[in-house]
Motif scaffolding. Structure first.
Motif, PDB file in Angstrom:
ATOM      1  N   GLN A 172      -3.270 132.182  67.694  1.00  0.00           N
ATOM      2  CA  GLN A 172      -3.797 132.063  69.056  1.00  0.00           C
ATOM      3  C   GLN A 172      -5.311 131.922  69.087  1.00  0.00           C
ATOM      4  OE1 GLN A 172      -2.025 135.503  70.975  1.00  0.00           O
ATOM      5  NE2 GLN A 172      -0.244 134.322  71.622  1.00  0.00           N
ATOM      6  N   GLN A 173      -5.972 132.225  67.972  1.00  0.00           N
ATOM      7  CA  GLN A 173      -7.412 131.999  67.868  1.00  0.00           C
ATOM      8  C   GLN A 173      -7.737 130.527  67.604  1.00  0.00           C
ATOM      9  OE1 GLN A 173      -9.296 134.636  65.021  1.00  0.00           O
ATOM     10  NE2 GLN A 173      -8.209 136.406  65.820  1.00  0.00           N
ATOM     11  N   CYS A 174      -6.724 129.771  67.200  1.00  0.00           N
ATOM     12  CA  CYS A 174      -6.920 128.352  66.871  1.00  0.00           C
ATOM     13  C   CYS A 174      -6.887 127.535  68.162  1.00  0.00           C
ATOM     14  CB  CYS A 174      -5.839 127.874  65.904  1.00  0.00           C
ATOM     15  SG  CYS A 174      -5.811 128.751  64.336  1.00  0.00           S
ATOM     16  N   LYS A 175      -8.016 127.381  68.788  1.00  0.00           N
ATOM     17  CA  LYS A 175      -8.092 126.737  70.101  1.00  0.00           C
ATOM     18  C   LYS A 175      -7.840 125.242  70.050  1.00  0.00           C
ATOM     19  CE  LYS A 175      -8.934 130.680  71.886  1.00  0.00           C
ATOM     20  NZ  LYS A 175      -7.820 131.387  72.577  1.00  0.00           N
ATOM     21  N   HIS A 176      -7.821 124.658  68.853  1.00  0.00           N
ATOM     22  CA  HIS A 176      -7.581 123.220  68.713  1.00  0.00           C
ATOM     23  C   HIS A 176      -6.179 122.923  68.178  1.00  0.00           C
ATOM     24  CE1 HIS A 176     -11.848 122.605  69.443  1.00  0.00           C
ATOM     25  NE2 HIS A 176     -12.113 123.489  68.493  1.00  0.00           N
ATOM     26  N   LEU A 177      -5.346 123.948  68.015  1.00  0.00           N
ATOM     27  CA  LEU A 177      -4.024 123.761  67.436  1.00  0.00           C
ATOM     28  C   LEU A 177      -3.139 122.905  68.345  1.00  0.00           C
ATOM     29  CD1 LEU A 177      -2.332 124.618  64.962  1.00  0.00           C
ATOM     30  CD2 LEU A 177      -1.427 126.496  66.351  1.00  0.00           C
ATOM     31  N   LYS A 178      -2.667 121.786  67.812  1.00  0.00           N
ATOM     32  CA  LYS A 178      -1.830 120.855  68.571  1.00  0.00           C
ATOM     33  C   LYS A 178      -0.381 120.835  68.095  1.00  0.00           C
ATOM     34  CE  LYS A 178      -5.428 119.368  70.866  1.00  0.00           C
ATOM     35  NZ  LYS A 178      -5.622 119.786  72.282  1.00  0.00           N
ATOM     36  N   GLN A 179      -0.176 121.070  66.794  1.00  0.00           N
ATOM     37  CA  GLN A 179       1.168 120.986  66.241  1.00  0.00           C
ATOM     38  C   GLN A 179       1.481 122.228  65.408  1.00  0.00           C
ATOM     39  OE1 GLN A 179       2.590 116.953  64.974  1.00  0.00           O
ATOM     40  NE2 GLN A 179       0.416 116.468  64.897  1.00  0.00           N
ATOM     41  N   LEU A 180       2.656 122.799  65.664  1.00  0.00           N
ATOM     42  CA  LEU A 180       3.091 123.977  64.921  1.00  0.00           C
ATOM     43  C   LEU A 180       4.536 123.761  64.468  1.00  0.00           C
ATOM     44  CD1 LEU A 180       2.664 126.877  63.934  1.00  0.00           C
ATOM     45  CD2 LEU A 180       3.419 127.669  66.191  1.00  0.00           C
ATOM     46  N   ASP A 181       4.736 123.749  63.170  1.00  0.00           N
ATOM     47  CA  ASP A 181       6.065 123.558  62.592  1.00  0.00           C
ATOM     48  C   ASP A 181       6.541 124.880  62.002  1.00  0.00           C
ATOM     49  OD1 ASP A 181       8.358 122.896  61.225  1.00  0.00           O
ATOM     50  OD2 ASP A 181       7.513 121.131  60.233  1.00  0.00           O
ATOM     51  N   VAL A 182       7.478 125.508  62.683  1.00  0.00           N
ATOM     52  CA  VAL A 182       8.095 126.742  62.179  1.00  0.00           C
ATOM     53  C   VAL A 182       9.598 126.528  62.033  1.00  0.00           C
ATOM     54  CG1 VAL A 182       6.354 128.393  62.918  1.00  0.00           C
ATOM     55  CG2 VAL A 182       8.084 127.647  64.551  1.00  0.00           C
ATOM     56  N   SER A 183       9.975 125.341  61.602  1.00  0.00           N
ATOM     57  CA  SER A 183      11.389 125.029  61.394  1.00  0.00           C
ATOM     58  C   SER A 183      11.911 125.768  60.166  1.00  0.00           C
ATOM     59  CB  SER A 183      11.575 123.519  61.212  1.00  0.00           C
ATOM     60  OG  SER A 183      10.824 123.045  60.105  1.00  0.00           O
ATOM     61  N   GLY A 184      13.134 126.276  60.295  1.00  0.00           N
ATOM     62  CA  GLY A 184      13.782 126.912  59.162  1.00  0.00           C
ATOM     63  C   GLY A 184      13.068 128.128  58.611  1.00  0.00           C
ATOM     64  N   ILE A 185      12.489 128.954  59.490  1.00  0.00           N
ATOM     65  CA  ILE A 185      11.778 130.142  58.993  1.00  0.00           C
ATOM     66  C   ILE A 185      12.601 131.421  59.157  1.00  0.00           C
ATOM     67  CG2 ILE A 185       9.514 129.107  59.401  1.00  0.00           C
ATOM     68  CD1 ILE A 185       9.277 130.999  61.850  1.00  0.00           C
ATOM     69  N   GLY A 186      13.873 131.272  59.476  1.00  0.00           N
ATOM     70  CA  GLY A 186      14.764 132.427  59.520  1.00  0.00           C
ATOM     71  C   GLY A 186      14.779 133.174  60.835  1.00  0.00           C
ATOM     72  N   LEU A 187      14.531 132.477  61.940  1.00  0.00           N
ATOM     73  CA  LEU A 187      14.633 133.118  63.252  1.00  0.00           C
ATOM     74  C   LEU A 187      16.106 133.258  63.616  1.00  0.00           C
ATOM     75  CD1 LEU A 187      11.800 131.304  65.246  1.00  0.00           C
ATOM     76  CD2 LEU A 187      11.663 133.347  63.815  1.00  0.00           C
ATOM     77  N   LYS A 188      16.511 134.475  63.910  1.00  0.00           N
ATOM     78  CA  LYS A 188      17.915 134.759  64.209  1.00  0.00           C
ATOM     79  C   LYS A 188      18.089 135.125  65.677  1.00  0.00           C
ATOM     80  CE  LYS A 188      18.861 134.316  59.811  1.00  0.00           C
ATOM     81  NZ  LYS A 188      19.560 133.136  59.287  1.00  0.00           N
TER      82      LYS A 188
END
Length: 198
Positions: free
Chosen positions: A138-154
């Motif tokens: 959340q400190q990354c004010k320029h973050l446009k893309q976040l890939d959290v695919s397949g990280i084990g969210l149940k």
């Protein structure tokens, strides 16, 4: 040289780390560094650290694919990564990280204010790991893309607020990849209001 890419090279071979360091020792303006299936071990990471620090003022893209560095390897690699203040793209794709890496990931990400693209795909960090790195992301004010695919969210209900909390603090996000996770209907219900704000 602006871009260096290694694929399928076994850096556990005794001669390879020294060859790598020698080959890159003259480079001081690398912008992109890509490692694919290179089997980095402790010695290889030590060499890589030196190369990264040597190019800390110019490096914008760092991608590590299918290199099973695990939590311990990331801890070692963080010695250099936390100095890459101009990095825009950080990609750890399937490098066998777990939730134990969240403090190290948080440190690395918090030192990269220019990040626009973060990929943690294929690492089993789960909800606890995601929650641990949320403040840094959340400190990354320029973050446009976040890939959290397949990280084990149940489907566990206690995990869903962590994801909602993360997204609510990233109003500038343009692309989110949650594929290959199983957040269930309850998770979707909690996410819809947050997503509608984008």
């Amino acid at each position: 040289v602006r871009t260096v890419s290694f694929g399928g090279e076994d850096l556990r071979k005794k001669e390879n780390p020294s060859i790598l360091l020698h080959a890159l020792s003259m480079c001081t303006c690398l912008k992109t560094f890509i490692f694919v299936d290179s089997n980095l071990d402790t010695e290889g990471i030590e060499v890589l650290n030196r190369v990264l620090i040597h190019n800390a003022d110019t490096l914008e893209n760092f991608r590590l694919f299918n290199d099973r560095i695990k939590d311990e390897g990331l801890e070692q690699l963080s010695q250099a990564l936390q100095h890459l203040h101009k990095l825009r793209n950080l990609d750890f794709n399937d490098v066998c990280l777990t939730s134990k890496s969240s403090p190290t990931l948080s440190l690395i990400i918090s030192r990269m204010p220019a990040l626009t693209d973060v990929c943690l795909s294929g690492n089993s960090i789960g909800y606890s790991g995601l929650e641990g790195i949320t403040p840094a992301l959340q400190q990354c004010k320029h973050l446009k893309q976040l890939d959290v695919s397949g990280i084990g969210l149940k489907k566990a209900d206690e995990g869903h607020p962590a994801l909602s909390s993360l997204l609510s603090g990233l109003p500038q996000l343009q692309r989110l990849d949650l594929s290959y996770n199983h957040i269930g209907e309850k998770g979707l219900e909690l996410l819809v209001p947050v997503i509608q704000q984008f």
